[in-house]
Scaffold this motif. Structure first.
Motif, PDB file in Angstrom:
ATOM      1  N   ALA A  59       0.831  -1.212   0.000  1.00  0.00           N
ATOM      2  CA  ALA A  59       0.000   0.000   0.000  1.00  0.00           C
ATOM      3  C   ALA A  59       0.862   1.256   0.000  1.00  0.00           C
ATOM      4  O   ALA A  59       0.578   2.221  -0.732  1.00  0.00           O
ATOM      5  CB  ALA A  59      -0.933  -0.009   1.215  1.00  0.00           C
ATOM      6  N   GLY A  60       1.920   1.265   0.810  1.00  0.00           N
ATOM      7  CA  GLY A  60       2.797   2.431   0.848  1.00  0.00           C
ATOM      8  C   GLY A  60       3.501   2.681  -0.468  1.00  0.00           C
ATOM      9  O   GLY A  60       3.598   3.835  -0.931  1.00  0.00           O
ATOM     10  N   ILE A  61       3.984   1.621  -1.103  1.00  0.00           N
ATOM     11  CA  ILE A  61       4.681   1.757  -2.387  1.00  0.00           C
ATOM     12  C   ILE A  61       3.729   2.275  -3.463  1.00  0.00           C
ATOM     13  O   ILE A  61       4.064   3.185  -4.237  1.00  0.00           O
ATOM     14  CB  ILE A  61       5.308   0.415  -2.800  1.00  0.00           C
ATOM     15  N   LEU A  62       2.515   1.711  -3.528  1.00  0.00           N
ATOM     16  CA  LEU A  62       1.538   2.155  -4.529  1.00  0.00           C
ATOM     17  C   LEU A  62       1.148   3.613  -4.308  1.00  0.00           C
ATOM     18  O   LEU A  62       0.932   4.361  -5.271  1.00  0.00           O
ATOM     19  CB  LEU A  62       0.301   1.257  -4.477  1.00  0.00           C
ATOM     20  N   THR A  63       1.044   4.013  -3.046  1.00  0.00           N
ATOM     21  CA  THR A  63       0.695   5.403  -2.749  1.00  0.00           C
ATOM     22  C   THR A  63       1.778   6.358  -3.234  1.00  0.00           C
ATOM     23  O   THR A  63       1.492   7.429  -3.794  1.00  0.00           O
ATOM     24  CB  THR A  63       0.471   5.583  -1.238  1.00  0.00           C
TER      25      THR A  63
END
Length: 440
Positions: A394-398
């Motif tokens: 989730a952090g990487i996609l954000t």
């Protein structure tokens, strides 16, 4: 001071509507033992009922996002109230079998989607631009509040009147919301019929340096689809991990040595801390020019560290420390995420925020079931590591979505100057309207 009262009413109204839409699965979970005994089904079917709620909410949010963008406040309140009243009262008065419970939860899921859409639109378009971060923080604080209310219902309303009474209360509040929708709808029709030149209420401007620009004339300026979809997928992963935390932390805490009461206190303390952090994050977001998606990514990565530590250190002190921090920080991003995407939504903030909301619903439907399967296969320690991986994705996609939004702002600037990239006294970057763009 006179201008603060309407703003406060809008914020509290959006938060209350969000709580009403979100509370049914938590009421169901808090009273699961009584409901399963009365209706004669097991834990697997309970999971299906809860997942149905979130799955229908996700589908309804995706399908109705454009419709909610066009509807007025009165029509949205009326629809939300009717759906919550029908589902709540139907569950309380008609449910005698498991499959009827699933149908009622599906109706309540659609009601949740409508409640969320109405409150998102209220915060994104009716609040002043300088209060929208705080508004989304308060609105999304409704979810941990719903968790606490679901728990408090058991020793109070349930003990006195039985589990059905809690859904009677929810349905009755839905009736009140529907009646409020009728009143607002009447006012909107009266305003539309007013003579030319009469002052009419309107939504707050979305322009300015701290919020997305909009144009009242010409075709609507839409946000870039790719980064928006990345945000939706990111919230799916983040919500799946967060809902796994909320569903299984108490069980893991009891397994490593905490008593049931101590585990409950940990959940209550974590939920309260999450409420406070969400409000503070929104308050701070109103005092800077963007930079919100970077903060969101940082919070999900903190959540990943906390979940990994829960699995790596099966000790009482570790469960208390990292469980609390996972709630307080790792699950404090929803309001800020909605605000960030609505701010970047250009002329369609409601539709843009609906993408994030749909992702959260999908994660809510898949998280407890999917990670519960991992628990059965690998145990809690393996499942916590899997949850940490979900938060990391989730952090990487954000961060990838943030990069895409920034690129789009430079290559396709809004009609009004738009400040972004962070900064408190002035934004790090400010777009120039296309007509003033000096680039060849």
């Amino acid at each position: 001071m006179a201008d603060r009262s309407p703003v406060a009413r809008l914020m509290l109204g959006a938060s209350a509507l969000t709580t009403l839409g979100a509370i049914p699965p938590f009421l169901l979970g808090a009273q699961a033992v009584l409901i399963m005994r009365d209706l004669g089904f097991g834990a697997a079917r309970l999971g299906i009922a809860v997942s149905t709620f979130f799955a229908v909410a996700a589908v309804a949010t995706i399908l109705a996002s454009g419709l909610l963008e066009r509807w007025g406040a009165g029509r949205m309140l009326l629809a939300a109230g009717v759906l919550v009243a029908s589902g709540g009262l139907g569950l309380a008065l008609l449910v005698q079998d498991w499959w009827v419970l699933v149908v009622a939860m599906a109706v309540l899921g659609a009601g949740n989607a409508t409640c969320q859409g109405a409150s998102n639109r209220t915060v994104a378009t009716l609040l002043p631009a300088s209060r929208r971060g705080l508004g989304f923080g308060l609105k999304q604080s409704a979810v941990p509040v719903a968790i606490m209310l679901g728990g408090l219902a058991v020793p109070t309303t349930t003990t006195l009147f039985g589990w059905r009474s809690t859904f009677v209360v929810a349905g009755a509040v839905g009736v009140l919301v529907a009646l409020a929708g009728v009143v607002v709808l009447g006012r909107e029709r009266t305003a539309r019929g007013a003579p030319p030149g009469t002052a009419q209420p309107r939504a707050a401007e979305t322009g300015g340096t701290r919020s997305a620009g909009s144009s009242a004339v010409g075709p609507r300026d839409l946000p870039p689809r790719g980064p928006l979809l990345l945000c939706g997928v990111a919230t799916t992963f983040a919500s799946a991990a967060a809902n796994f935390l909320g569903s299984y932390l108490a069980s893991w805490a009891h397994e490593v040595g905490l008593t049931i009461s101590q585990a409950g206190l940990l959940m209550a303390a974590g939920s309260g801390a999450s409420v406070l952090t969400r409000v503070l994050l929104g308050f701070q977001a109103d005092r800077r020019y963007g930079g919100n998606l970077a903060v969101v990514a940082s919070l999900t990565l903190v959540g990943a560290v906390c979940l990994a530590a829960l699995g790596a250190v099966p000790r009482e002190w570790a469960v208390v420390l990292f469980g609390f921090l996972a709630f307080a920080l790792g699950w404090s991003w929803p309001g800020l995420y909605l605000y960030a995407v609505a701010r970047l939504g250009r002329d369609t903030p409601t539709r843009a925020s609906s993408v994030v909301q749909a992702g959260a619903f999908v994660g809510g439907a898949l998280g407890p079931v999917g990670f519960g399967t991992v628990v059965e296969a690998l145990g809690f320690q393996g499942a916590w590591l899997a949850g940490a991986g979900s938060f990391t994705v989730a952090g990487i996609l954000t961060l990838l979505a943030r990069r895409g939004f920034r690129r789009d702002l430079f290559t396709r600037p809004p009609a009004e100057p738009f400040g972004f990239g962070g900064g408190r006294r002035s934004p790090r970057f400010t777009t120039q309207p296309p007509s003033f763009d000096t680039r060849s």
